[in-house]
Write a protein that holds these residues in place. Structure first.
Motif, PDB file in Angstrom:
ATOM      1  N   UNK A 222       0.831  -1.200   0.000  1.00 46.37           N
ATOM      2  CA  UNK A 222       0.000   0.000   0.000  1.00 46.37           C
ATOM      3  C   UNK A 222       0.866   1.251   0.000  1.00 46.37           C
ATOM      4  N   UNK A 223       1.907   1.250   0.824  1.00 40.23           N
ATOM      5  CA  UNK A 223       2.802   2.404   0.880  1.00 40.23           C
ATOM      6  C   UNK A 223       3.527   2.614  -0.440  1.00 40.23           C
ATOM      7  N   UNK A 224       4.050   1.529  -1.005  1.00 41.76           N
ATOM      8  CA  UNK A 224       4.789   1.625  -2.253  1.00 41.76           C
ATOM      9  C   UNK A 224       3.913   2.103  -3.394  1.00 41.76           C
ATOM     10  N   UNK A 225       2.722   1.521  -3.530  1.00 37.72           N
ATOM     11  CA  UNK A 225       1.853   1.859  -4.660  1.00 37.72           C
ATOM     12  C   UNK A 225       1.341   3.285  -4.585  1.00 37.72           C
ATOM     13  N   UNK A 226       1.236   3.836  -3.367  1.00 36.21           N
ATOM     14  CA  UNK A 226       0.782   5.213  -3.222  1.00 36.21           C
ATOM     15  C   UNK A 226       1.894   6.215  -3.516  1.00 36.21           C
ATOM     16  N   UNK A 227       3.118   5.861  -3.180  1.00 38.60           N
ATOM     17  CA  UNK A 227       4.223   6.817  -3.286  1.00 38.60           C
ATOM     18  C   UNK A 227       4.968   6.728  -4.613  1.00 38.60           C
ATOM     19  N   UNK A 228       4.846   5.617  -5.337  1.00 41.98           N
ATOM     20  CA  UNK A 228       5.541   5.481  -6.615  1.00 41.98           C
ATOM     21  C   UNK A 228       4.874   6.353  -7.673  1.00 41.98           C
ATOM     22  N   UNK A 229       5.615   6.631  -8.727  1.00 41.53           N
ATOM     23  CA  UNK A 229       5.051   7.402  -9.826  1.00 41.53           C
ATOM     24  C   UNK A 229       3.956   6.604 -10.516  1.00 41.53           C
ATOM     25  N   UNK A 230       3.108   7.308 -11.236  1.00 36.26           N
ATOM     26  CA  UNK A 230       1.931   6.693 -11.840  1.00 36.26           C
ATOM     27  C   UNK A 230       2.312   5.524 -12.742  1.00 36.26           C
ATOM     28  N   UNK A 231       1.522   4.445 -12.637  1.00 34.87           N
ATOM     29  CA  UNK A 231       1.738   3.249 -13.440  1.00 34.87           C
ATOM     30  C   UNK A 231       0.445   2.904 -14.175  1.00 34.87           C
ATOM     31  N   UNK A 232       0.599   2.300 -15.341  1.00 33.86           N
ATOM     32  CA  UNK A 232      -0.565   1.853 -16.102  1.00 33.86           C
ATOM     33  C   UNK A 232      -1.318   0.783 -15.318  1.00 33.86           C
ATOM     34  N   UNK A 233      -0.562  -0.111 -14.669  1.00 28.19           N
ATOM     35  CA  UNK A 233      -1.185  -1.187 -13.901  1.00 28.19           C
ATOM     36  C   UNK A 233      -0.213  -1.708 -12.863  1.00 28.19           C
ATOM     37  N   UNK A 234      -0.773  -2.121 -11.723  1.00 29.09           N
ATOM     38  CA  UNK A 234      -0.009  -2.771 -10.669  1.00 29.09           C
ATOM     39  C   UNK A 234      -0.377  -4.251 -10.605  1.00 29.09           C
ATOM     40  N   UNK A 235       0.623  -5.084 -10.335  1.00 35.72           N
ATOM     41  CA  UNK A 235       0.399  -6.518 -10.155  1.00 35.72           C
ATOM     42  C   UNK A 235       1.087  -6.969  -8.869  1.00 35.72           C
ATOM     43  N   UNK A 236       0.474  -7.962  -8.217  1.00 36.83           N
ATOM     44  CA  UNK A 236       1.054  -8.574  -7.024  1.00 36.83           C
ATOM     45  C   UNK A 236       1.256 -10.058  -7.296  1.00 36.83           C
ATOM     46  N   UNK A 237       2.490 -10.526  -7.086  1.00 34.37           N
ATOM     47  CA  UNK A 237       2.747 -11.960  -7.148  1.00 34.37           C
ATOM     48  C   UNK A 237       2.981 -12.445  -5.733  1.00 34.37           C
ATOM     49  N   UNK A 238       2.051 -13.256  -5.224  1.00 38.35           N
ATOM     50  CA  UNK A 238       2.140 -13.784  -3.872  1.00 38.35           C
ATOM     51  C   UNK A 238       2.949 -15.076  -3.913  1.00 38.35           C
ATOM     52  N   UNK A 239       4.172 -15.034  -3.392  1.00 39.30           N
ATOM     53  CA  UNK A 239       5.046 -16.196  -3.438  1.00 39.30           C
ATOM     54  C   UNK A 239       4.552 -17.356  -2.602  1.00 39.30           C
ATOM     55  N   UNK A 240       3.691 -17.080  -1.601  1.00 42.78           N
ATOM     56  CA  UNK A 240       3.208 -18.154  -0.727  1.00 42.78           C
ATOM     57  C   UNK A 240       2.257 -19.096  -1.450  1.00 42.78           C
ATOM     58  N   UNK A 241       1.421 -18.541  -2.344  1.00 40.65           N
ATOM     59  CA  UNK A 241       0.448 -19.366  -3.070  1.00 40.65           C
ATOM     60  C   UNK A 241       0.692 -19.395  -4.571  1.00 40.65           C
ATOM     61  N   UNK A 242       1.673 -18.631  -5.059  1.00 35.63           N
ATOM     62  CA  UNK A 242       1.997 -18.638  -6.487  1.00 35.63           C
ATOM     63  C   UNK A 242       0.941 -17.995  -7.355  1.00 35.63           C
ATOM     64  N   UNK A 243       0.205 -17.006  -6.820  1.00 34.38           N
ATOM     65  CA  UNK A 243      -0.872 -16.355  -7.567  1.00 34.38           C
ATOM     66  C   UNK A 243      -0.436 -14.972  -8.029  1.00 34.38           C
ATOM     67  N   UNK A 244      -0.819 -14.623  -9.253  1.00 38.21           N
ATOM     68  CA  UNK A 244      -0.550 -13.308  -9.831  1.00 38.21           C
ATOM     69  C   UNK A 244      -1.887 -12.597 -10.008  1.00 38.21           C
ATOM     70  N   UNK A 245      -2.018 -11.403  -9.450  1.00 38.41           N
ATOM     71  CA  UNK A 245      -3.273 -10.657  -9.524  1.00 38.41           C
ATOM     72  C   UNK A 245      -2.991  -9.192  -9.788  1.00 38.41           C
ATOM     73  N   UNK A 246      -3.952  -8.524 -10.407  1.00 35.45           N
ATOM     74  CA  UNK A 246      -3.834  -7.091 -10.662  1.00 35.45           C
ATOM     75  C   UNK A 246      -4.423  -6.319  -9.487  1.00 35.45           C
ATOM     76  N   UNK A 247      -3.956  -5.101  -9.295  1.00 38.43           N
ATOM     77  CA  UNK A 247      -4.373  -4.306  -8.144  1.00 38.43           C
ATOM     78  C   UNK A 247      -4.381  -2.838  -8.538  1.00 38.43           C
ATOM     79  N   UNK A 248      -5.432  -2.144  -8.132  1.00 38.27           N
ATOM     80  CA  UNK A 248      -5.521  -0.714  -8.382  1.00 38.27           C
ATOM     81  C   UNK A 248      -5.559   0.004  -7.044  1.00 38.27           C
TER      82      UNK A 248
END
Length: 469
Positions: A222-248
């Motif tokens: 949450x901190x990183x996505x708010x403070x980073x410069x604007x991005x077309x899209x954010x993705x999270x890869x959860x290493x615990x379950x191996x899932x890739x999801x998009x996040x806004x």
């Protein structure tokens, strides 16, 4: 439940609240993940090279079951040297911050900090940060990221490694990510970054940007996505379950809620400045700056230090209209739905009080208050002359600030009170800054006026429920 019990529960916590408090990490960690050969070697070398003799080990809540075993092992590794090792737990503000206050109680000369860390620069003691080493299926990661290849072409891709995966950071990983995504440009960074390191992703680029966070949907993301410069899209890869999801992260609802809090801050007659850190560098400068800006708008301030905040603590300050939380980057954004008055960050208070931010939308959110000081990249000078003479609240519709002489206010006492309030010539409301009218004013020690009392066993338990009652 009776009405009296309901009222008591609203302003106090149960005797098991500390034990039942939810921990700050998202997945359990094992002993080997937080204390292995790499961790022990790094710690021993650091202590011996600097000749430290009183070392504090600071653990978050979910690491405490392993704390004693780590402390015993570290003592054995340092033998026969006389090094005192202390365990710190239940930190004053948040486990991400270095608790220099608790360390000072045992006269420590250094701190080893485990787990989540905001890496705010400590002002009193040297600190060694040790992160967990979580397992990651690299082949599965690269396979999942190949699905983003069509969107990555002709764009810049920023990949961030959360604290549990920073041990895999190396040039070979960057080459493998480039082959999987095939972007125009790829940046591989650690988050939180190492102190003193530059962040290429903070620099504006002519290319559109896609950001990938290898970790979980936590406070760090949450901190990183708010403070980073604007991005077309954010993705999270959860290493615990191996899932890739998009996040806004920046939804319209989130932005509306934060701007509503900014308006409430402008409407306030009394601001409570909550100091939620005593170790982060520059917090006293931020306090002075907020007091100056509030005074320029005719708003009174109270300085508060109550440790880790909760609704029960802040409900004691009924005269305060809005709170400003002065904390570390990971500990200054609160969803204040449970609180009786809104809580804003330093950046939101800056946008409310500093006229230089009027009609100016920031490129990115600022969670590190040092960036708002004169040497920070988001600094805007405060000029009291720039405060508008006539201003209308977007929340209540009422007039705030100082009125122009040309505005007709005769016959309207309410308008006159608002007109003079900003100049602090007249304050028609009781801000509660004088405490003589309160029912309880504190204990009177009456030194030398009473006879010594005999020693007896004291009360046991917590005030809401003593064990012998």
């Amino acid at each position: 439940m009776s009405s009296s019990e309901t009222s008591a529960s609203a302003f106090s916590s149960s005797d098991t609240a500390a034990l039942e408090r939810q921990t700050e990490t998202e997945q359990p960690v094992s002993f080997e993940q937080i204390w292995n050969e790499n961790h022990s070697k790094t710690s021993v070398d650091w202590i011996r090279e600097n000749s430290y003799k009183r070392v504090c080990l600071q653990f978050p809540d979910d690491y405490l079951p392993h704390s004693n075993a780590i402390s015993v092992d570290l003592r054995k590794l340092l033998a026969p040297e006389e090094v005192k090792v202390f365990i710190l737990a239940d930190t004053t503000y948040g486990s991400c911050c270095v608790d220099e206050i608790a360390a000072a109680h045992v006269d420590a000369d250094s701190v080893i900090h485990f787990g989540n860390a905001c890496r705010s620069r400590a002002s009193r003691l040297p600190v060694l940060y040790l992160y967990p080493e979580l397992p990651l299926d690299l082949d599965l990661l690269l396979g999942k990221l190949q699905s983003l290849r069509p969107d990555s072409k002709e764009r810049q891709v920023c990949v961030y490694l959360d604290i549990g995966y920073q041990h895999i950071y190396k040039e070979e990983l960057k080459k493998q990510l480039t082959e999987a995504l095939q972007p125009k440009d790829l940046l591989l960074e650690l988050f939180p970054p190492i102190e003193g390191s530059s962040s290429p992703s903070k620099e504006p680029s002519s290319l559109e940007r896609i950001c990938i966070f290898i970790g979980s949907d936590n406070q760090r993301f949450a901190n990183l996505s708010l403070t980073a410069l604007a991005a077309v899209q954010w993705y999270i890869y959860d290493g615990a379950c191996g899932a890739l999801s998009s996040k806004n992260p920046l939804t319209a609802q989130f932005i509306r809620r934060r701007y509503f809090h900014i308006e409430k801050c402008k409407d306030a007659q009394t601001l409570g400045l909550i100091v939620a850190t005593l170790s982060a560098e520059g917090y006293l400068d931020v306090v002075a700056r907020l007091q100056t800006m509030a005074k320029g708008r005719g708003i009174k301030t109270q300085l508060i230090s109550v440790g880790r905040i909760n609704p029960a603590k802040l409900a004691n300050f009924l005269e305060i209209d809005c709170f400003v939380l002065i904390g570390c980057p990971f500990n200054n954004m609160y969803d204040s739905k449970e609180y009786y008055k809104p809580i804003v960050s330093v950046f939101e208070a800056e946008m409310a009080l500093n006229p230089a931010w009027h009609m100016k939308y920031p490129e990115a959110y600022v969670t590190d208050f040092k960036q708002l000081l004169p040497e920070g990249r988001s600094f805007l000078p405060f000029d009291v002359a720039g405060i508008p003479e006539n201003d209308v609240s977007l929340v209540s519709g009422r007039l705030r600030g100082a009125l122009n002489d040309s505005v007709e206010t005769a016959g309207d006492p309410a308008s006159l009170a608002l007109a003079t309030q900003a100049k602090m010539a007249l304050m028609t409301t009781d801000t509660g800054l004088s405490f003589e009218d309160r029912t309880w004013q504190g204990l009177d020690p009456a030194l030398g006026q009473t006879e010594p009392a005999p020693l007896q066993q004291g009360l046991s338990g917590i005030p809401i429920n003593y064990t012998h009652q």
